[in-house]
Design a protein around this motif. Structure first.
Motif, short mmCIF file in Angstrom:
data_model
loop_
_atom_site.label_atom_id
_atom_site.label_comp_id
_atom_site.label_asym_id
_atom_site.label_seq_id
_atom_site.Cartn_x
_atom_site.Cartn_y
_atom_site.Cartn_z
N ARG A 56 1.13 -1.06 -0.07
CA ARG A 56 0.01 0.02 -0.21
C ARG A 56 0.97 1.24 0.03
O ARG A 56 0.51 2.20 -0.78
CB ARG A 56 -0.97 0.14 1.23
CG ARG A 56 -2.27 -1.08 0.83
CD ARG A 56 -3.31 -0.61 2.18
NE ARG A 56 -2.69 -1.05 3.52
CZ ARG A 56 -2.79 -2.03 4.02
NH1 ARG A 56 -2.87 -3.03 3.34
NH2 ARG A 56 -2.19 -2.17 5.45
N VAL A 60 0.58 3.98 -2.74
CA VAL A 60 -0.02 5.42 -2.51
C VAL A 60 1.18 6.50 -2.95
O VAL A 60 1.08 7.28 -3.46
CB VAL A 60 -0.16 5.49 -0.98
CG1 VAL A 60 -0.47 6.78 -0.45
CG2 VAL A 60 -1.53 4.75 -0.72
N ASP A 61 2.71 5.94 -2.54
CA ASP A 61 3.92 6.79 -2.94
C ASP A 61 3.67 7.16 -4.41
O ASP A 61 3.81 8.46 -4.83
CB ASP A 61 4.86 6.31 -2.39
CG ASP A 61 6.08 6.99 -2.65
OD1 ASP A 61 6.15 8.42 -2.37
OD2 ASP A 61 7.14 6.81 -3.34
N VAL A 64 0.91 9.62 -5.44
CA VAL A 64 1.03 10.67 -5.04
C VAL A 64 1.93 11.36 -6.16
O VAL A 64 1.62 12.93 -6.54
CB VAL A 64 1.60 10.89 -3.54
CG1 VAL A 64 2.16 12.27 -3.06
CG2 VAL A 64 0.27 10.66 -2.68
N SER A 69 -5.58 11.75 -6.87
CA SER A 69 -6.27 12.18 -5.68
C SER A 69 -6.14 10.94 -4.48
O SER A 69 -5.70 9.78 -4.74
CB SER A 69 -7.67 12.50 -5.93
OG SER A 69 -8.46 11.07 -6.15
N THR A 70 -6.30 11.23 -2.96
CA THR A 70 -6.24 10.21 -2.06
C THR A 70 -7.43 9.13 -2.29
O THR A 70 -7.20 7.87 -2.28
CB THR A 70 -6.59 10.88 -0.54
OG1 THR A 70 -7.82 11.68 -0.72
CG2 THR A 70 -5.47 11.91 -0.43
N GLY A 71 -8.67 9.53 -2.99
CA GLY A 71 -9.52 8.68 -3.24
C GLY A 71 -9.21 7.71 -4.36
O GLY A 71 -9.63 6.44 -4.28
N SER A 72 -8.46 8.14 -5.55
CA SER A 72 -7.94 7.53 -6.26
C SER A 72 -6.94 6.50 -5.79
O SER A 72 -6.86 5.16 -6.32
CB SER A 72 -7.36 8.05 -7.32
OG SER A 72 -8.08 9.03 -8.16
N CYS A 73 -5.83 6.88 -5.06
CA CYS A 73 -5.07 6.15 -4.47
C CYS A 73 -5.58 4.98 -3.57
O CYS A 73 -5.29 3.72 -3.70
CB CYS A 73 -4.10 6.83 -3.32
SG CYS A 73 -2.92 8.04 -4.45
N HIS A 74 -6.58 5.41 -3.00
CA HIS A 74 -7.47 4.24 -2.04
C HIS A 74 -7.90 3.14 -2.79
O HIS A 74 -7.69 2.02 -2.84
CB HIS A 74 -8.22 4.80 -1.37
CG HIS A 74 -9.33 3.79 -0.37
ND1 HIS A 74 -8.92 3.33 0.84
CD2 HIS A 74 -10.45 3.44 -0.72
CE1 HIS A 74 -9.97 2.49 0.89
NE2 HIS A 74 -11.07 2.58 0.11
N CYS A 77 -5.10 0.84 -4.31
CA CYS A 77 -4.84 -0.15 -3.06
C CYS A 77 -5.73 -1.36 -3.07
O CYS A 77 -5.44 -2.54 -2.90
CB CYS A 77 -4.64 0.69 -1.86
SG CYS A 77 -2.99 1.65 -2.02
#
Length: 97
Positions: A56, A60-61, A64, A69-74, A77
């Motif tokens: 994860r 995420v790294d 970023v 976006s954080t939602g896309s990263c989530h 994952c």
């Protein structure tokens, strides 16, 4: 011990502590006191948690750095670190045996 040299060849990585590799690939429920991080009936679950967290972190790294976006990263994952997806990677890389 499993043939760690074959695993290292597939992963293209050399393990300095093959005993940790052995613990990581041993199914939960196997009783082995010689593990460095002996967990009894839990087998490799503690290493699995660390591995999932590391996967994860890398995803995420990368997200970023790409400006996601954080939602896309989530979502990435959730898709890439699922048991089903990792099982497919295992089959594709020949790690099943």
């Amino acid at each position: 011990m499993a043939d760690h040299q074959e695993i290292e060849e597939i992963l293209q990585y050399h393990f300095e502590h093959p005993d940790l590799l052995e613990e990581a690939i041993t199914a939960p429920g196997i009783y082995r006191r010689e593990y460095l991080n002996y967990t009894g009936a839990h087998g490799n679950k503690s290493l699995a948690l660390i591995g999932d967290a590391l996967l994860r972190l890398v995803l995420v790294d990368d997200g970023v750095k790409e400006g996601l976006s954080t939602g896309s990263c989530h979502n990435i994952c959730a898709e890439e670190v699922s048991n089903d997806t990792l099982f497919e990677v295992e089959k594709r890389c020949g790690l099943g045996k």
